[in-house]
Design a protein around this motif. Structure first.
Motif, short mmCIF file in Angstrom:
data_model
loop_
_atom_site.label_atom_id
_atom_site.label_comp_id
_atom_site.label_asym_id
_atom_site.label_seq_id
_atom_site.Cartn_x
_atom_site.Cartn_y
_atom_site.Cartn_z
N LEU A 76 21.35 42.36 50.43
CA LEU A 76 22.48 41.67 50.89
C LEU A 76 23.71 41.58 49.66
CD1 LEU A 76 26.01 43.15 52.39
CD2 LEU A 76 25.59 40.75 53.70
N THR A 77 23.30 40.66 49.19
CA THR A 77 23.17 39.89 48.17
C THR A 77 23.26 40.12 47.32
OG1 THR A 77 22.86 37.77 49.32
CG2 THR A 77 22.51 36.91 46.68
N VAL A 78 22.23 40.72 46.43
CA VAL A 78 22.06 41.36 45.04
C VAL A 78 23.11 42.62 44.92
CG1 VAL A 78 20.47 42.76 43.81
CG2 VAL A 78 19.47 40.81 45.03
N VAL A 79 23.25 43.61 46.47
CA VAL A 79 24.04 44.79 45.63
C VAL A 79 25.29 44.26 46.10
CG1 VAL A 79 25.13 46.47 47.57
CG2 VAL A 79 22.10 46.48 47.75
N ASN A 121 26.74 41.89 44.64
CA ASN A 121 27.25 41.45 43.65
C ASN A 121 26.91 41.83 41.93
OD1 ASN A 121 27.54 37.43 44.12
ND2 ASN A 121 25.75 38.10 45.25
N TRP A 122 26.05 42.83 42.72
CA TRP A 122 25.72 43.04 41.05
C TRP A 122 26.12 45.10 40.81
CZ3 TRP A 122 24.56 40.35 37.20
CH2 TRP A 122 25.07 39.17 37.90
N LEU A 123 26.45 45.33 41.75
CA LEU A 123 26.37 46.95 42.58
C LEU A 123 27.83 47.02 42.92
CD1 LEU A 123 23.52 48.61 43.68
CD2 LEU A 123 23.88 48.10 41.53
N VAL A 124 28.26 46.50 43.19
CA VAL A 124 29.77 46.21 44.00
C VAL A 124 30.67 45.30 42.83
CG1 VAL A 124 31.09 45.94 46.13
CG2 VAL A 124 28.90 46.82 46.07
N LYS A 125 30.86 43.81 43.30
CA LYS A 125 31.46 42.91 42.58
C LYS A 125 31.69 43.61 41.53
CE LYS A 125 32.37 37.99 42.15
NZ LYS A 125 31.86 36.56 42.07
N PRO A 126 31.26 43.90 40.11
CA PRO A 126 32.14 43.33 39.07
C PRO A 126 32.60 45.17 38.63
CG PRO A 126 29.50 42.95 38.97
CD PRO A 126 29.93 43.61 40.15
N PHE A 127 32.11 45.80 39.32
CA PHE A 127 33.55 47.06 39.20
C PHE A 127 34.44 46.71 40.40
CE2 PHE A 127 28.37 47.82 38.92
CZ PHE A 127 28.79 48.15 37.95
N PHE A 136 34.84 39.82 50.30
CA PHE A 136 34.58 38.87 51.33
C PHE A 136 34.18 39.88 52.79
CE2 PHE A 136 34.89 36.00 55.32
CZ PHE A 136 34.11 35.12 54.68
N ALA A 137 35.31 40.26 52.83
CA ALA A 137 35.37 40.52 53.97
C ALA A 137 34.36 42.14 54.03
CB ALA A 137 37.26 41.64 53.70
N ILE A 138 34.13 43.16 52.85
CA ILE A 138 33.40 44.52 52.83
C ILE A 138 31.30 43.22 52.74
CG2 ILE A 138 32.40 45.77 50.91
CD1 ILE A 138 34.50 45.15 49.56
N THR A 139 31.64 42.06 52.88
CA THR A 139 30.21 41.56 52.92
C THR A 139 30.05 40.99 54.49
OG1 THR A 139 30.33 40.90 50.09
CG2 THR A 139 28.84 39.92 52.12
N ILE A 196 22.55 32.76 57.75
CA ILE A 196 22.53 33.53 55.90
C ILE A 196 23.85 34.52 56.19
CG2 ILE A 196 20.68 36.02 55.51
CD1 ILE A 196 18.57 34.77 57.53
N ALA A 197 24.17 35.17 56.71
CA ALA A 197 25.85 35.98 56.46
C ALA A 197 26.59 34.98 56.32
CB ALA A 197 26.10 36.72 58.32
N ALA A 198 26.91 33.47 56.67
CA ALA A 198 27.53 33.14 55.68
C ALA A 198 27.78 33.01 54.15
CB ALA A 198 27.76 32.23 57.03
N PRO A 199 26.43 31.71 54.17
CA PRO A 199 26.42 31.95 52.73
C PRO A 199 25.97 33.49 51.59
CG PRO A 199 24.73 30.89 54.25
CD PRO A 199 25.29 31.87 54.91
N ALA A 200 25.83 34.28 52.24
CA ALA A 200 25.17 35.89 52.29
C ALA A 200 27.17 35.64 51.79
CB ALA A 200 24.87 36.67 52.39
N CYS A 201 28.09 35.53 52.53
CA CYS A 201 29.45 36.15 52.29
C CYS A 201 29.89 35.46 51.25
CB CYS A 201 29.93 36.21 53.36
SG CYS A 201 29.73 37.04 54.99
#
Length: 346
Positions: A77-80, A82-88, A268-271, A284-289
């Motif tokens: 989830l973190t990788v997706v 940070n690199w496939l969603v957030k920049p765009f 944050f809401a999406i994650t 795990i969820a809180a840090p990932a968000c």
């Protein structure tokens, strides 16, 4: 949680006010302090962040890191995000505001620079402060370390291509000194210090026949106030460094902050929703968000300056990202803690 920690948002607000006032009363002092840097990394702030991170690293249990392979969903989830969603999404939100909503209030060239600045923030996931947000939400320190480390490795290969794609610039020069120094200061050095401290505490507990977990918890309790002091002093310095801009260009600050705030809360809401759907435990969820919402501002600032110049709108946009991050992230930490019962306790 003590009274001091429960009122952390109040202390941060006071630190923001104090930094802004002190920066305007003693501009020469803050100018000197801001100049104590190497490779765009302010060494005083680096020391304070190190003070915040070190106690978290002591809680990292290397024996449990091997178990992370059994819980891969949080890392994926973190990788997706940070690199496939957030920049765009950052590029889209920035474009909507600087080319649409605010188009009548700023010059097209300035709008382009502001857009470039927020894009650079979106392509640079956080390395340092994530550990603090994880600690404040009682996140799994070992899992957070792996999430940050994987992000750093991906950043080496993905930052330049994604930034070039979104900025429309073919030659993005990665400031390797900034990147490597930040990773060394904020991850490697405190991790090694934490490992040595943990081993020493465990040996001491064993020789005195004390419970190891109790000894580690007592150490964390003694160090936590220093971590918070480090956070507050960091806020004072950050706002002191930019005090003049805050008071002389408030409209620009507000226009830049608007898409940044929407992006931060939106990611944050999406994650958060995905973490609920895939049933991640809260540790795990809180840090990932929170990893997906914070930024590696040293890298973004360094690239903005190298591409557009120190006085550019892009550099200003990355600085505004620094200023809004701490208050916004604290609000998300509060929300993550208040919704703990929505997640699996394991």
């Amino acid at each position: 949680m003590g009274v001091f920690e429960r009122l952390l948002s109040v202390w941060v607000a006071l630190a923001i006010v104090a930094g802004t006032l002190l920066g305007n009363l003693f501009p020469s002092l803050f100018e000197v302090l801001s100049g104590i840097e190497f490779a765009q990394v302010n060494l005083i702030i680096a020391l304070l962040i190190w003070l915040m991170i070190y106690p978290v690293m002591v809680q990292v249990n290397f024996e449990s890191i091997t178990q992370i392979a059994k819980e891969p969903k949080g890392l994926i989830l973190t990788v997706v995000i940070n690199w496939l969603v957030k920049p765009f999404t950052m590029a889209l939100v920035g474009w909507l505001f600087f080319k649409g909503v605010f188009a009548d209030f700023i010059q097209p060239e300035t709008a382009n620079e502001y857009l470039a600045g927020v894009i650079l923030l979106g392509v640079a996931p956080c390395t340092a402060m994530v550990f603090i947000w994880s600690q404040l939400t009682k996140g799994d320190a070992s899992y957070t370390l792996v999430q940050v480390s994987v992000n750093d490795v991906i950043m080496i290969f993905a930052f330049a291509p994604i930034a070039a794609l979104l900025l429309g610039i073919t030659d993005i020069i990665v400031p390797w000194q900034t990147l490597l120094l930040s990773v060394g200061l904020y991850v490697v050095a405190p991790l090694l210090a934490g490992l040595l401290t943990r081993q020493r505490l465990k040996s001491k507990a064993s020789s005195q026949q004390h419970n190891v977990d109790s000894v580690l918890q007592n150490f964390d309790a003694r160090m936590k106030p220093w971590s918070i002091v480090g956070l507050l002093l960091t806020v004072v310095l950050l706002f002191g460094f930019q005090a003049e801009v805050l008071l002389t260009r408030p409209l620009d600050i507000a226009m830049i902050a608007t898409p940044l705030l929407i992006q931060t809360y939106g990611i944050f809401a999406i994650t958060f929703i995905i973490a609920l759907l895939i049933k991640l435990p809260h540790r795990i969820a809180a840090p990932a968000c929170l990893i997906g919402t914070s930024n590696f501002f040293e890298l973004a600032v360094a690239v903005a300056i190298s591409l557009f110049g120190l006085q550019s709108g892009a550099a200003l946009a990355t600085v505004v990202g620094v200023l809004v991050e701490v208050p916004v992230m604290l609000s998300l930490v509060w929300f993550a803690n208040r919704t703990r019962h929505w997640f699996s306790p394991n």
